[in-house]
Motif scaffolding. Structure first.
Motif, PDB file in Angstrom:
ATOM      1  N   ARG A   3       0.835  -1.205   0.000  1.00  0.00           N
ATOM      2  CA  ARG A   3       0.000   0.000   0.000  1.00  0.00           C
ATOM      3  C   ARG A   3       0.868   1.253   0.000  1.00  0.00           C
ATOM      4  O   ARG A   3       0.534   2.244  -0.642  1.00  0.00           O
ATOM      5  N   THR A   4       1.993   1.212   0.721  1.00  0.00           N
ATOM      6  CA  THR A   4       2.893   2.369   0.718  1.00  0.00           C
ATOM      7  C   THR A   4       3.430   2.615  -0.684  1.00  0.00           C
ATOM      8  O   THR A   4       3.456   3.757  -1.160  1.00  0.00           O
ATOM      9  N   GLY A  78      -5.480   0.870  -8.396  1.00  0.00           N
ATOM     10  CA  GLY A  78      -5.542   0.681  -6.948  1.00  0.00           C
ATOM     11  C   GLY A  78      -6.849   0.065  -6.501  1.00  0.00           C
ATOM     12  O   GLY A  78      -6.879  -0.800  -5.627  1.00  0.00           O
ATOM     13  N   TRP A  79      -7.944   0.493  -7.104  1.00  0.00           N
ATOM     14  CA  TRP A  79      -9.253  -0.062  -6.766  1.00  0.00           C
ATOM     15  C   TRP A  79      -9.349  -1.523  -7.180  1.00  0.00           C
ATOM     16  O   TRP A  79      -9.821  -2.367  -6.416  1.00  0.00           O
ATOM     17  N   LEU A  83      -5.864  -2.003  -3.255  1.00  0.00           N
ATOM     18  CA  LEU A  83      -4.877  -1.186  -2.552  1.00  0.00           C
ATOM     19  C   LEU A  83      -5.440   0.174  -2.145  1.00  0.00           C
ATOM     20  O   LEU A  83      -4.973   0.773  -1.193  1.00  0.00           O
ATOM     21  N   LEU A  84      -6.426   0.627  -2.843  1.00  0.00           N
ATOM     22  CA  LEU A  84      -7.013   1.930  -2.553  1.00  0.00           C
ATOM     23  C   LEU A  84      -7.829   1.890  -1.268  1.00  0.00           C
ATOM     24  O   LEU A  84      -7.754   2.785  -0.441  1.00  0.00           O
ATOM     25  N   THR A  85      -8.581   0.834  -1.084  1.00  0.00           N
ATOM     26  CA  THR A  85      -9.457   0.717   0.083  1.00  0.00           C
ATOM     27  C   THR A  85      -8.833  -0.091   1.211  1.00  0.00           C
ATOM     28  O   THR A  85      -9.315  -0.050   2.328  1.00  0.00           O
ATOM     29  N   GLY A  86      -7.819  -0.850   0.923  1.00  0.00           N
ATOM     30  CA  GLY A  86      -7.171  -1.661   1.952  1.00  0.00           C
ATOM     31  C   GLY A  86      -7.762  -3.042   2.109  1.00  0.00           C
ATOM     32  O   GLY A  86      -7.349  -3.807   2.968  1.00  0.00           O
TER      33      GLY A  86
END
Length: 97
Positions: A3-4, A78-79, A83-86
């Motif tokens: 995520r970083t 990311g979505w 990765l965008l939401t975790g």
């Protein structure tokens, strides 16, 4: 990708869009920047990054600066990867014992 790492790449994509909106209107500089930007987006996001190359179609260099293509590509990737939401996309992830 962590995520970083995702958020660092997202920041680079946002910076690319800001540069395109600021300096992309200069006739020759804009076209060269968009060609290099397409290569950078491919390195950052893989084949999805090649969608940035559509900005080369606008030869006037006036319209494409208002569309944050690099940021949109980063957000979609990311979505799709969670990765965008975790959390992973697609619902619950259950483990079976």
């Amino acid at each position: 990708m962590t995520r970083t790492g995702y958020f660092i790449r997202l920041g680079i994509s946002i910076a690319l869009d800001i540069a395109d909106a600021s300096f992309g209107r200069i006739p020759i500089f804009g076209s060269v920047g968009e060609g290099l930007g397409a290569g950078l987006m491919f390195v950052l996001w893989g084949p999805a990054g090649l969608a940035y190359a559509w900005e080369l179609v606008d030869v006037t260099e006036q319209i494409d600066g208002f569309i944050p293509t690099a940021t949109l590509i980063a957000l979609v990737v990311g979505w799709r990867n969670g990765l965008l939401t975790g959390k992973p996309r697609g619902g619950d992830v259950t483990t079976h014992s």
